[in-house]
Write a protein that holds these residues in place. Structure first.
Motif, PDB file in Angstrom:
ATOM      1  N   PHE A 292      -0.700  -2.149  17.328  1.00 14.63           N
ATOM      2  CA  PHE A 292      -0.389  -3.546  16.990  1.00 14.63           C
ATOM      3  C   PHE A 292      -1.323  -4.043  15.879  1.00 14.63           C
ATOM      4  CE2 PHE A 292      -1.012  -8.090  17.334  1.00 14.63           C
ATOM      5  CZ  PHE A 292       0.281  -8.581  17.457  1.00 14.63           C
ATOM      6  N   ILE A 293      -2.630  -3.784  16.055  1.00 10.87           N
ATOM      7  CA  ILE A 293      -3.610  -4.256  15.064  1.00 10.87           C
ATOM      8  C   ILE A 293      -3.332  -3.613  13.703  1.00 10.87           C
ATOM      9  CG2 ILE A 293      -6.065  -4.271  14.427  1.00 10.87           C
ATOM     10  CD1 ILE A 293      -6.721  -4.302  17.442  1.00 10.87           C
ATOM     11  N   THR A 294      -3.107  -2.278  13.704  1.00  5.68           N
ATOM     12  CA  THR A 294      -2.880  -1.568  12.444  1.00  5.68           C
ATOM     13  C   THR A 294      -1.605  -2.043  11.758  1.00  5.68           C
ATOM     14  OG1 THR A 294      -3.878   0.356  13.481  1.00  5.68           O
ATOM     15  CG2 THR A 294      -2.748   0.738  11.413  1.00  5.68           C
ATOM     16  N   TYR A 296       0.435  -4.841  12.425  1.00  7.32           N
ATOM     17  CA  TYR A 296       0.758  -6.254  12.180  1.00  7.32           C
ATOM     18  C   TYR A 296      -0.428  -7.094  11.709  1.00  7.32           C
ATOM     19  CZ  TYR A 296       5.135  -4.970  14.319  1.00  7.32           C
ATOM     20  OH  TYR A 296       6.335  -4.358  14.573  1.00  7.32           O
ATOM     21  N   LEU A 297      -1.633  -6.561  11.730  1.00  8.21           N
ATOM     22  CA  LEU A 297      -2.772  -7.309  11.182  1.00  8.21           C
ATOM     23  C   LEU A 297      -3.316  -6.593   9.943  1.00  8.21           C
ATOM     24  CD1 LEU A 297      -4.669  -8.267  14.501  1.00  8.21           C
ATOM     25  CD2 LEU A 297      -3.076  -9.657  13.196  1.00  8.21           C
ATOM     26  N   TYR A 298      -3.717  -5.309  10.124  1.00 11.92           N
ATOM     27  CA  TYR A 298      -4.354  -4.567   9.037  1.00 11.92           C
ATOM     28  C   TYR A 298      -3.400  -4.355   7.844  1.00 11.92           C
ATOM     29  CZ  TYR A 298      -6.214  -0.376   6.684  1.00 11.92           C
ATOM     30  OH  TYR A 298      -6.643   0.531   5.761  1.00 11.92           O
ATOM     31  N   THR A 299      -2.201  -3.853   8.115  1.00  7.56           N
ATOM     32  CA  THR A 299      -1.289  -3.506   7.018  1.00  7.56           C
ATOM     33  C   THR A 299      -0.886  -4.723   6.185  1.00  7.56           C
ATOM     34  OG1 THR A 299      -0.495  -1.629   8.294  1.00  7.56           O
ATOM     35  CG2 THR A 299       0.882  -2.332   6.450  1.00  7.56           C
ATOM     36  N   PRO A 300      -0.436  -5.841   6.815  1.00  2.00           N
ATOM     37  CA  PRO A 300      -0.096  -7.009   5.976  1.00  2.00           C
ATOM     38  C   PRO A 300      -1.297  -7.519   5.181  1.00  2.00           C
ATOM     39  CG  PRO A 300       0.715  -7.317   8.212  1.00  2.00           C
ATOM     40  CD  PRO A 300      -0.150  -6.100   8.230  1.00  2.00           C
ATOM     41  N   LEU A 301      -2.494  -7.493   5.801  1.00  5.29           N
ATOM     42  CA  LEU A 301      -3.687  -7.932   5.076  1.00  5.29           C
ATOM     43  C   LEU A 301      -3.933  -7.032   3.872  1.00  5.29           C
ATOM     44  CD1 LEU A 301      -6.087  -8.743   8.069  1.00  5.29           C
ATOM     45  CD2 LEU A 301      -5.507 -10.323   6.221  1.00  5.29           C
ATOM     46  N   LEU A 302      -3.830  -5.716   4.089  1.00  8.62           N
ATOM     47  CA  LEU A 302      -4.073  -4.761   3.002  1.00  8.62           C
ATOM     48  C   LEU A 302      -3.025  -4.903   1.909  1.00  8.62           C
ATOM     49  CD1 LEU A 302      -5.904  -2.425   2.121  1.00  8.62           C
ATOM     50  CD2 LEU A 302      -4.405  -0.852   3.328  1.00  8.62           C
ATOM     51  N   ARG A 303      -1.759  -5.050   2.328  1.00 12.79           N
ATOM     52  CA  ARG A 303      -0.685  -5.204   1.341  1.00 12.79           C
ATOM     53  C   ARG A 303      -0.884  -6.467   0.509  1.00 12.79           C
ATOM     54  NH1 ARG A 303       5.113  -3.664   4.226  1.00 12.79           N
ATOM     55  NH2 ARG A 303       5.160  -1.494   3.595  1.00 12.79           N
ATOM     56  N   SER A 304      -1.388  -7.526   1.172  1.00 13.49           N
ATOM     57  CA  SER A 304      -1.545  -8.806   0.469  1.00 13.49           C
ATOM     58  C   SER A 304      -2.661  -8.733  -0.573  1.00 13.49           C
ATOM     59  CB  SER A 304      -1.849  -9.927   1.457  1.00 13.49           C
ATOM     60  OG  SER A 304      -3.152  -9.767   1.979  1.00 13.49           O
ATOM     61  N   LEU A 305      -3.544  -7.726  -0.469  1.00 16.86           N
ATOM     62  CA  LEU A 305      -4.660  -7.611  -1.412  1.00 16.86           C
ATOM     63  C   LEU A 305      -4.337  -6.689  -2.593  1.00 16.86           C
ATOM     64  CD1 LEU A 305      -7.652  -7.403   1.121  1.00 16.86           C
ATOM     65  CD2 LEU A 305      -6.954  -9.362  -0.251  1.00 16.86           C
ATOM     66  N   GLY A 306      -3.058  -6.322  -2.733  1.00 17.69           N
ATOM     67  CA  GLY A 306      -2.653  -5.489  -3.874  1.00 17.69           C
ATOM     68  C   GLY A 306      -2.811  -4.013  -3.593  1.00 17.69           C
ATOM     69  N   LYS A 307      -3.127  -3.246  -4.666  1.00 18.97           N
ATOM     70  CA  LYS A 307      -3.233  -1.790  -4.517  1.00 18.97           C
ATOM     71  C   LYS A 307      -4.337  -1.444  -3.517  1.00 18.97           C
ATOM     72  CE  LYS A 307      -3.891   2.282  -7.562  1.00 18.97           C
ATOM     73  NZ  LYS A 307      -3.763   3.210  -6.527  1.00 18.97           N
ATOM     74  N   PRO A 308      -4.022  -0.582  -2.501  1.00 16.45           N
ATOM     75  CA  PRO A 308      -5.052  -0.245  -1.516  1.00 16.45           C
ATOM     76  C   PRO A 308      -6.249   0.455  -2.150  1.00 16.45           C
ATOM     77  CG  PRO A 308      -2.875   0.485  -0.785  1.00 16.45           C
ATOM     78  CD  PRO A 308      -2.741   0.075  -2.212  1.00 16.45           C
ATOM     79  N   THR A 309      -7.410  -0.104  -1.953  1.00 13.43           N
ATOM     80  CA  THR A 309      -8.649   0.513  -2.424  1.00 13.43           C
ATOM     81  C   THR A 309      -9.628   0.531  -1.264  1.00 13.43           C
ATOM     82  OG1 THR A 309      -9.591  -1.605  -3.036  1.00 13.43           O
ATOM     83  CG2 THR A 309      -8.360  -0.445  -4.761  1.00 13.43           C
ATOM     84  N   LEU A 310     -10.750   1.182  -1.501  1.00 13.34           N
ATOM     85  CA  LEU A 310     -11.775   1.235  -0.452  1.00 13.34           C
ATOM     86  C   LEU A 310     -12.244  -0.173  -0.094  1.00 13.34           C
ATOM     87  CD1 LEU A 310     -13.302   3.395   1.126  1.00 13.34           C
ATOM     88  CD2 LEU A 310     -15.117   3.243  -0.589  1.00 13.34           C
ATOM     89  N   ARG A 311     -12.397  -0.998  -1.130  1.00 17.05           N
ATOM     90  CA  ARG A 311     -12.900  -2.358  -0.908  1.00 17.05           C
ATOM     91  C   ARG A 311     -11.871  -3.195  -0.152  1.00 17.05           C
ATOM     92  NH1 ARG A 311     -12.888  -6.911  -4.197  1.00 17.05           N
ATOM     93  NH2 ARG A 311     -14.585  -8.377  -3.770  1.00 17.05           N
ATOM     94  N   SER A 312     -10.602  -3.151  -0.597  1.00 19.00           N
ATOM     95  CA  SER A 312      -9.577  -3.968   0.075  1.00 19.00           C
ATOM     96  C   SER A 312      -9.354  -3.469   1.496  1.00 19.00           C
ATOM     97  CB  SER A 312      -8.268  -3.962  -0.717  1.00 19.00           C
ATOM     98  OG  SER A 312      -7.714  -2.666  -0.741  1.00 19.00           O
ATOM     99  N   SER A 313      -9.506  -2.156   1.702  1.00 18.80           N
ATOM    100  CA  SER A 313      -9.354  -1.614   3.058  1.00 18.80           C
ATOM    101  C   SER A 313     -10.485  -2.098   3.956  1.00 18.80           C
ATOM    102  CB  SER A 313      -9.354  -0.090   3.008  1.00 18.80           C
ATOM    103  OG  SER A 313      -9.576   0.425   4.279  1.00 18.80           O
ATOM    104  N   ALA A 320      -8.999  -7.781  10.256  1.00 15.00           N
ATOM    105  CA  ALA A 320      -8.047  -7.439  11.333  1.00 15.00           C
ATOM    106  C   ALA A 320      -8.778  -7.330  12.670  1.00 15.00           C
ATOM    107  CB  ALA A 320      -7.326  -6.126  11.000  1.00 15.00           C
ATOM    108  N   MET A 321      -9.942  -6.705  12.661  1.00 11.34           N
ATOM    109  CA  MET A 321     -10.696  -6.559  13.908  1.00 11.34           C
ATOM    110  C   MET A 321     -11.246  -7.911  14.377  1.00 11.34           C
ATOM    111  SD  MET A 321     -10.276  -3.506  14.802  1.00 11.34           S
ATOM    112  CE  MET A 321     -11.441  -2.814  15.950  1.00 11.34           C
ATOM    113  N   LEU A 322     -11.622  -8.752  13.421  1.00 11.88           N
ATOM    114  CA  LEU A 322     -12.109 -10.089  13.777  1.00 11.88           C
ATOM    115  C   LEU A 322     -10.985 -10.887  14.450  1.00 11.88           C
ATOM    116  CD1 LEU A 322     -14.885 -11.379  13.301  1.00 11.88           C
ATOM    117  CD2 LEU A 322     -13.925 -12.541  11.324  1.00 11.88           C
ATOM    118  N   LEU A 323      -9.774 -10.792  13.902  1.00  9.53           N
ATOM    119  CA  LEU A 323      -8.627 -11.474  14.506  1.00  9.53           C
ATOM    120  C   LEU A 323      -8.353 -10.930  15.899  1.00  9.53           C
ATOM    121  CD1 LEU A 323      -6.155 -11.692  11.482  1.00  9.53           C
ATOM    122  CD2 LEU A 323      -7.125 -13.625  12.730  1.00  9.53           C
TER     123      LEU A 323
END
Lengths: 475, 79
Positions: A292-294, A296-313, A320-323
């Motif tokens: 669920f976290i990966t 519905y929280l992590y993936t949309p957050l990562l997608r919203s930050l553009g191209k996946p990078t180490l920093r955006s991840s 996601a973990m804080l949520l």
């Protein structure tokens, strides 16, 4: 009447299994499914009568919102209905999880309106689990992966008695197809044997091992400040193992109960303490929540930050973990636990990018020690108590003796504690997992002999009062 | 399917930063070094770009191995 109680195991469960199978074979699928719904509501009422109205509100809300999303004529109408549906579920959880804020709000409302609203009351049984299950149901409808269910099916998905207390979170699509196969005769024999294995292992994990570890861990945490270094680390490691055996034991029971009814549900644990990285720990711990976290929280957050990078991840992982921590409840210790894991996961991704992998043994040791230390924060009633425990763990002036420990657990029978305490690390780090054992082809006689002995042993523990309440019930 | 697999090879090599990597339909996060949650989302993003498809969030968790990915790409392109 929790899943590991004698009335459930020797009365409710056999009656339920027989009723579902007889109805299915004589009258067809619909009566069997209605029986499952009736039994689930009876179970819920027996466990938490006060929470039943909340469960019913959730069922009606999500049934209605599911249809509303599906009926949306435009993408924006569908999206609006989805968000209203999700917010409704989050509000319902917040009402009870953030009881202090709710009470303040109700008192303000009373002062303004002159009406009396009372209090929200205690957390209804399984509120988090059925709310998250329903959020995923609504998301699946929005993403056109699932058509809305009829009301009875939404009610079974929400209230299914095997999973209501502590999950695993159910995927509506998979659960719907499993629901259409309940009580199918063809696979009954193999399912029965697997169910017996899961039930007996789950009981041993929960009642014998977790219950015995609690005899050491509870007094340890109650006297965190006065423990020696050895005792503090033993309490921390003991608690990590207790939580694992308690929760995974309950999950085995849930899978076993479902299988006995003819339903296959996902396994929620896969040897997490054998993981050599923090990322693989979470792939084996409370798997349905991690998913669920990966997803519905992590993936949309990562997608919203553009191209996946180490920093955006790293940012997405931490947020996601804080949520997830906030989802657990209004306690700083939960938030701190998830924040630490968010930080740990981000650090792992950075380490991985350096391409300097550690030997597996070192990875397992570091992952376990880190996890056990963070679980101290999860277990402690306040951050102050967690600080006391860390003080005892790292302050060498506390010495290395066992005098506090032996005094604290003097009343307990050491023989009853020692065997499970030695068995726990073997089962957690080396032995076959319950899922592996359940899949093995074993002669029925051996399965029934093993299960019978295990269940009798657990019954003896339960009658002697060693049993402890299920830890995750509080969520 | 073979054509999709061929087009996936450079994506996996690039995202996982392993120039000589050759993946097969049976490969998954368990068998390919570096294919973890971050790499998975990066792979998904790159695949969406290459094949001009969009995966729903609820579909991502079912992509357990490369064969699943290929099958879903095929479904999306023909559907």
């Amino acid at each position: 009447m929790s899943l590991d109680s004698l009335p459930f195991l020797f009365a409710f469960l056999p009656i339920s299994a027989i009723a579902v199978h007889v109805l299915r074979s004589r009258y067809g699928l619909a009566p069997a499914q209605f029986a499952l719904l009736g039994l689930s509501l009876v179970y819920y009422a027996a466990e938490d009568r006060r929470g039943l109205p909340v469960l019913l509100v959730s069922i009606l809300w999500n049934w209605g919102m599911g249809m509303r999303i599906d009926a949306g004529r435009s993408e924006s109408a569908r999206r609006r209905a989805l968000w209203i549906g999700i917010v409704g579920n989050v509000l319902l959880m917040s009402l009870f999880k953030y009881a202090d804020i709710t009470a303040w709000f109700l008192r303000s409302l009373e002062r303004t309106t002159g009406l009396a609203f009372g209090n929200a009351g205690l957390m209804p049984l399984g509120l988090t689990f059925f709310s998250l299950t329903m959020i995923m149901y609504l998301l699946d409808i929005y993403e056109r992966l699932q058509k809305p269910f009829a009301l009875p099916r939404v009610a079974i998905l929400t209230s299914f008695f095997a999973t209501i207390t502590a999950g695993p979170l159910l995927r509506s699509r998979k659960f719907a197809s499993a629901l259409d196969e309940i009580g199918v005769e063809a696979s009954l024999d193999s399912r029965l044997l697997s169910a017996m294995i899961l039930l007996s292992i789950g009981l041993v994990k929960k009642v014998v091992i977790a219950g015995s570890l609690a005899l050491l861990v509870d007094p340890g945490f109650a006297h965190a400040r006065s423990l020696s270094v050895t005792e503090a680390w033993a309490s921390a490691f003991g608690w990590a193992l207790q939580l694992y055996f308690d929760f995974s034991g309950y999950s085995d029971l849930a899978c076993g109960v479902a299988l006995l009814l003819g339903l296959s549900i996902v396994n929620n644990f896969n040897a997490p303490f054998r993981a050599s990285t923090l990322s693989s720990f979470w792939q084996g711990w409370h798997i349905s929540l991690t998913t669920f976290i990966t997803t519905y929280l992590y993936t949309p957050l990562l997608r919203s930050l553009g191209k996946p990078t180490l920093r955006s991840s790293a940012i997405s992982t931490f947020l996601a973990m804080l949520l997830a921590g906030l989802l657990h409840g209004a306690t700083w210790t939960y938030v701190a636990f998830y924040a630490l894991h968010g930080f740990g996961l981000a650090t792992y991704h950075y380490w991985k990018s350096l391409k300097r992998p550690l030997p597996d043994v070192a990875g397992v040791a570091i992952t376990f020690v880190f996890t056990a230390m963070t679980m101290v924060v999860f277990r402690a009633p306040t951050l102050g108590v967690a600080g006391d425990m860390f003080g005892s763990m790292f302050d060498l002036s506390h010495g290395f003796g066992l005098s506090t420990f032996t005094g604290l657990v003097a009343g307990a029978d050491w023989r009853a504690i020692a065997v499970p305490c030695l068995l726990a690390p073997w089962m957690a780090f080396v032995g076959p997992t319950s899922a592996e054992l359940a899949q093995r082809q074993m002669p029925p006689v051996r399965v029934f002999a093993f299960s019978g002995a295990a269940i009798l042993l657990c019954a003896a523990y339960m009658i002697s009062g060693t049993e402890t309440s299920f830890i995750y019930r509080a969520f | 399917m073979d054509n999709i697999l061929e087009r996936l090879q450079p994506i996996f090599q690039d995202v996982l930063d392993q120039p000589g990597l050759q993946v097969s339909a049976e490969d998954s996060g368990q068998t390919v070094a570096g294919w973890d949650s971050l790499a998975h989302i990066s792979l998904v993003a790159a695949i969406e770009h290459e094949f001009k498809v969009r995966f729903a969030l609820g579909e991502l968790e079912e992509l357990k191995n490369l064969g699943d990915m290929i099958a879903l790409i095929q479904t999306k392109r023909t559907g």
